[in-house]
Design a protein around this motif. Structure first.
Motif, mmCIF file in Angstrom:
data_model
loop_
_atom_site.group_PDB
_atom_site.id
_atom_site.type_symbol
_atom_site.label_atom_id
_atom_site.label_comp_id
_atom_site.label_asym_id
_atom_site.label_seq_id
_atom_site.Cartn_x
_atom_site.Cartn_y
_atom_site.Cartn_z
ATOM 1 N N SER A 1 0.848 -1.204 0.000
ATOM 2 C CA SER A 1 0.000 0.000 0.000
ATOM 3 C C SER A 1 0.873 1.239 0.000
ATOM 4 C CB SER A 1 -0.895 0.028 1.239
ATOM 5 O OG SER A 1 -1.507 -1.205 1.412
ATOM 6 N N LEU B 1 2.380 1.734 -3.448
ATOM 7 C CA LEU B 1 1.383 2.249 -4.400
ATOM 8 C C LEU B 1 1.248 3.755 -4.218
ATOM 9 C CD1 LEU B 1 -0.748 1.715 -6.600
ATOM 10 C CD2 LEU B 1 -2.414 1.307 -4.787
ATOM 11 N N GLY B 2 1.220 4.195 -2.957
ATOM 12 C CA GLY B 2 1.146 5.631 -2.684
ATOM 13 C C GLY B 2 2.364 6.366 -3.231
ATOM 14 N N ILE C 1 2.144 6.594 -7.041
ATOM 15 C CA ILE C 1 1.123 7.532 -7.524
ATOM 16 C C ILE C 1 1.580 8.976 -7.313
ATOM 17 C CG2 ILE C 1 -1.213 8.403 -7.087
ATOM 18 C CD1 ILE C 1 -2.165 5.550 -6.842
ATOM 19 N N LEU D 1 -4.604 -8.059 -9.190
ATOM 20 C CA LEU D 1 -3.723 -6.926 -8.875
ATOM 21 C C LEU D 1 -2.344 -7.137 -9.485
ATOM 22 C CD1 LEU D 1 -4.668 -6.190 -5.173
ATOM 23 C CD2 LEU D 1 -4.866 -4.608 -7.096
ATOM 24 N N PRO E 1 -3.044 2.752 -12.318
ATOM 25 C CA PRO E 1 -2.782 2.774 -10.869
ATOM 26 C C PRO E 1 -4.036 3.071 -10.047
ATOM 27 C CG PRO E 1 -1.075 3.939 -12.025
ATOM 28 C CD PRO E 1 -2.113 3.614 -13.043
ATOM 29 N N PHE E 2 -4.952 3.853 -10.613
ATOM 30 C CA PHE E 2 -6.166 4.156 -9.857
ATOM 31 C C PHE E 2 -7.111 2.959 -9.874
ATOM 32 C CE2 PHE E 2 -4.232 8.128 -11.072
ATOM 33 C CZ PHE E 2 -4.166 8.752 -9.843
ATOM 34 N N ILE F 1 -5.866 -0.060 -9.924
ATOM 35 C CA ILE F 1 -5.193 -0.893 -8.918
ATOM 36 C C ILE F 1 -5.667 -0.475 -7.528
ATOM 37 C CG2 ILE F 1 -2.964 -1.374 -7.818
ATOM 38 C CD1 ILE F 1 -1.693 -1.382 -10.559
ATOM 39 N N ALA F 2 -5.696 0.830 -7.282
ATOM 40 C CA ALA F 2 -6.128 1.302 -5.955
ATOM 41 C C ALA F 2 -7.547 0.830 -5.658
ATOM 42 C CB ALA F 2 -6.046 2.830 -5.888
ATOM 43 N N GLY F 3 -8.412 0.841 -6.676
ATOM 44 C CA GLY F 3 -9.777 0.370 -6.480
ATOM 45 C C GLY F 3 -9.826 -1.116 -6.138
ATOM 46 N N VAL G 1 -7.426 -2.760 -4.823
ATOM 47 C CA VAL G 1 -6.839 -2.909 -3.486
ATOM 48 C C VAL G 1 -7.930 -2.758 -2.423
ATOM 49 C CG1 VAL G 1 -5.322 -1.781 -1.797
ATOM 50 C CG2 VAL G 1 -4.480 -2.260 -4.094
ATOM 51 N N VAL G 2 -8.847 -1.815 -2.648
ATOM 52 C CA VAL G 2 -9.950 -1.646 -1.690
ATOM 53 C C VAL G 2 -10.770 -2.937 -1.603
ATOM 54 C CG1 VAL G 2 -12.104 -0.405 -1.249
ATOM 55 C CG2 VAL G 2 -10.067 0.855 -1.950
#
Lengths: 282, 422
Positions: free
Chosen positions: B51, B54-55, B58, B134, B201-202, B204-206, B208-209
């Protein structure tokens, strides 16, 4: 149990045997450039401004007849972590070059003397002009040349390099090329027309004629005027051209390391304290 | 200490907000009182590290995008301008380029942990499949990012990888032309890769949720593979897991900083500092290190179509692990045979990675074929059969019992799985 050990052994053997065979083949193909001592190697290594100035002199007098450095601006010569020219000196160097500018109000391109903001003008207006002048050969731009050349290190050396921070294979290669010319190719080797024999060039037939000879570029600070020394100086200069922020990177890197080590230590002891009761209950 | 305590807002404002949007309650139940097994070792910190990475990717990526020009004539020089003229541009670029590698280091550690401790098994199948999705998204994103600097390796990697689709009969060539937006890799290709590299990447972030949501439905696995039974088996996420994650993220950052500040180009290829030239093919086209095992599998198969199928299968098969593995025991610590076959499989993947970096000739090809065969035999034959024939070690009745029996402090200094039991 035993049969799985057998499998591991068989795989290991297969891989290492094939790797060994290929290493031997590779070794015949390319000579490994000898490692040089570089002031900018290692975690605290920084550029030596005097060496960069000598390297710049070689570039200006020799290399720049054929090779461009399009990404380098005159102002960079006075940047911190560089050759250490003053702004006035850099402006004087810039003024020595003629820059094509324009179009002016009449729609004409015109020549003017260089300013700090200008980039080094290329020796040829375009690649075709370079080829036409040099018998079909195109000298590469030198802006990032020191990072665009490398030495095939192979297993296991590439693993050690991560620990010893060996990142200077580009400059080592450039130094080796400048010192790798041989007047007569080894028996049995025929070179294509216009090529010379270089021990370290992949394939050995290099298009560039031997560019540097002992005593060719005058040093005023007593540094030996040998091809060996010229090679090191110009390779260091080209490394700076390719990576002008190396000094800043290493300085910040040390601060980041001190910070992260302290932070990790504090977090480790915090973690031990937090977990203490869990550890000592049941 | 791990009993679920309901969130009771203290201030009048938080009470007001909680009745309208219970977001503080969600954070409280997910990241404060959430019970985590007390025997988790450091292999469980890679989720947090991922996590974090990923931050980092981004944030550095968004700033880099402000200075980058996605055009075949300007892309290479715009990256160099970031290195030279943008304040701390060199730092942003090296953080981002090496960040991709460290993202993959963390995801590989995360996958190794999941496989070793059987984290994919019932009831965590959906959690695992989301993880494979992912991983696939990361592979696509990383590949497109590598193309953006428009160096020689960028261009030729894009050419080689997109050309793989031409192996499929009938649809192959039209698909490749469609991907390129032309008849060769060119400006339209670079533009769409840039657009997708910013978008993915966004996504991916989704996912990840969803991955974390699924995790919080079924709870974390642990080194024994035995589900927590009593509150004694768990500790609250905060402070126990948070402080442990924070410590290991800092250690991971040390490792990351070593590369960023001292050997920033170690993981890259020197040819990518030569501007893309469609007229000149590099001697050896190699992908980034994190794709090398799959690249070796691709090249090990003599037929192009079958090679592409094997490449896809090598990743997609992972999604079927929950059903390929027939054993009811999760943790490799209690499965002596599985443990050995799995460790060999990990070594084989590393071996394939090395072979992927070497020219496809002579002994390298033979070795790659042998290792590829084991890669698939393990997944398709050994795993299903092991569950039927393997004699497993007796499982502890509970996590607390296992902690006591081991005589080790809980979680604090559990050894890594490799050396846990010789």
């Amino acid at each position: 149990m035993n049969h799985t050990r057998g499998i591991v052994l068989a795989f290991g053997l297969a891989v290492s045997l094939s790797a060994l065979g290929a290493r031997a083949a590779l070794a015949q193909e390319q000579e490994i450039p000898p490692k040089q001592h570089w002031s900018f190697a290692g975690p605290f290594g920084l550029y030596d401004p005097a060496q960069l100035q000598r390297g710049f002199k070689i570039y200006k007098e020799v290399c720049s007849n054929c090779h461009s450095i399009k990404l380098l601006a005159f102002r960079n010569l006075a940047d911190p972590g560089g050759p250490g020219f003053t702004e006035a000196q850099a402006a004087a160097i810039a003024a020595g070059y003629q820059i094509t500018d324009g179009p002016n109000d009449q729609g004409e391109m015109f020549q003017r003397s260089g300013k700090l903001a200008d980039h080094f003008p290329p020796p040829f207006p375009n690649d075709q002009a370079a080829r036409a002048a040099l018998g079909g050969k195109l000298p590469p731009d030198m802006s990032v040349l020191a990072k665009a050349r490398s030495v095939e290190r192979g297993f296991p050396w590439f693993i050690f390099d991560a620990f010893t921070q060996y990142q200077e294979d580009g400059p080592d290669y450039i130094h080796a090329i400048l010192n790798g010319y041989e007047d007569h190719p080894p028996a049995g080797v025929t070179l294509p027309p216009g090529a010379e024999y270089n021990k370290y060039f992949p394939g050995h037939a290099i298009g560039m004629p031997k560019p540097l000879n002992d005593g060719q570029v005058q040093y005023t600070d007593g540094t030996p005027m040998t091809v060996d020394q010229y090679g090191r100086d110009v390779a260091a200069f080209l490394m700076w051209v390719a990576e002008p922020t190396l000094d800043a990177r290493k300085r910040l890197g040390f601060q980041v390391f001190v910070f992260l080590i302290v932070l990790s230590g504090l977090l480790y002891f915090t973690k031990r304290m937090v977990w203490y009761e869990v550890k000592h209950q049941s | 200490m791990s009993e679920h305590s309901a969130y009771r807002p203290q201030s009048a404002f938080m009470q007001w907000l909680e009745r309208r949007l219970p977001i503080a309650g969600l954070v409280h139940s997910s990241f404060i009182v959430y019970p985590t097994p007390r025997n988790l070792n450091y292999w469980w910190t890679f989720g947090g590290i991922l996590s974090f990475m990923l931050g980092v990717q981004i944030i550095t990526g968004i700033v880099l995008a402000m200075h980058y020009t996605p055009h075949v004539d300007y892309a290479f020089n715009s990256v160099e301008s970031i290195m030279r003229d943008v304040n701390y541009g060199w730092l942003l670029r090296y953080l981002h380029a090496n960040g991709a590698s460290f993202f993959f280091i963390a995801v590989y550690a995360h996958i190794i942990r999941g496989m070793y401790y059987g984290s994919y098994k019932e009831p965590r199948e959906v959690l695992w499949i989301l993880g494979v999705i992912l991983f696939l998204l990361m592979i696509v994103t990383g590949f497109m990012g590598y193309v953006l600097p428009w160096g020689q390796m960028s261009f030729w990697a894009a050419t080689v990888i997109t050309n793989l689709f031409s192996a499929f009969p009938v649809v192959g060539d039209p698909v490749v032309t469609w991907l390129w937006g032309g008849y060769a890799v060119g400006n339209p290709t670079l533009n769409r890769f840039y657009s997708l590299h910013y978008l993915l990447p966004f996504i991916i972030a989704g996912v990840v949720v969803l991955h974390i949501w699924a995790l919080h439905m079924v709870g974390q696995n642990n080194p024994t593979g035995v589900e927590p039974k009593t509150p004694k088996d768990t500790v609250a996420f905060t402070p126990y897991a948070t402080v442990k994650d924070a410590f290991f993220i800092a250690v991971f950052c040390l490792f990351y900083a070593w590369f960023v500040f001292y050997i920033p180009n170690y993981l890259g290829h020197s040819d990518n500092y030569i501007m893309a030239n469609p007229g000149q093919t590099p001697t050896h086209i190699v992908p980034e290190w994190y794709y090398l095992p799959f690249y070796a599998i691709l090249r090990a198969i003599p037929s192009k179509l079958l090679g592409v199928c094997a490449l896809l299968a090598s990743i997609l098969l992972l999604a079927f692990l929950p059903w390929l593995d027939t054993s009811r025991v999760r943790s490799a610590n209690y499965r002596p045979l599985f443990r050995q076959f799995l460790i060999v499989w990990f070594l084989v993947v590393i071996g394939l990675g090395y072979l992927g970096s070497q020219p496809p000739e002579g002994g390298y090809v033979i070795a790659a074929r042998v290792l590829t065969a084991y890669y698939f035999i393990f997944l398709l034959i050994i795993l299903p059969l092991l569950g039927l024939f393997e004699k497993t070690k007796p499982l502890p009745n509970s996590i607390s019992e296992a902690v006591l029996r081991e005589g080790l402090p809980a979680g604090a200094s559990a050894p890594p799985p490799g050396g846990a039991r010789g």
